[in-house]
Design a protein around this motif. Sequence first.
Motif: not given
Length: 171
Positions: A40-60, A80-83
Amino acid sequence: SHERTARVIATQTQSTCVVLDYHRSPEAQFPVQRDEVLACIEWIRRDDLQWGFKAQKLILWGESAGATLAALAAGQLRDRGQPQVDAMVLFYGNFNGPGPGTRAQSLWVWQQLLGDRFEHPPAQAIPTRCDVRGWPATWLAAGDADPLLKDTSLLAGLLQQARSEEHTSEL
């Protein structure tokens, strides 16, 4: 179960909230749920603009099992060394896994989540057995009569120790 809460948070913070309905145990066992959070985190980072928002900060944000899964996902991203996520808000997580003195309800929950690996749970399934160094800023909550207060206090201590060690190494 948390739609109203997510809507209030989104409205009050003028942010987008994504609520994940991960698979439940025992039909799905660890690491399925943690990996769904990561997907889900990867999806948000990859496709956020497709859904009309920009994920500037991500809080779980998570409660109970959701809090545990959020913490485990944050640790995996770091490993994993990922964002990483920017912060976590965790309510009464079952952070310490099965062990001596664990209450019956928590033992049952861990049995359902871990299945055959219950007797020898992998460290990456239990937040207090993970390396918490480098985890994002974390806000922990549990009531003073909450059966999971001990787990929350233990994780808080580990996070505080890790932050102290990180600060010392920067000097």
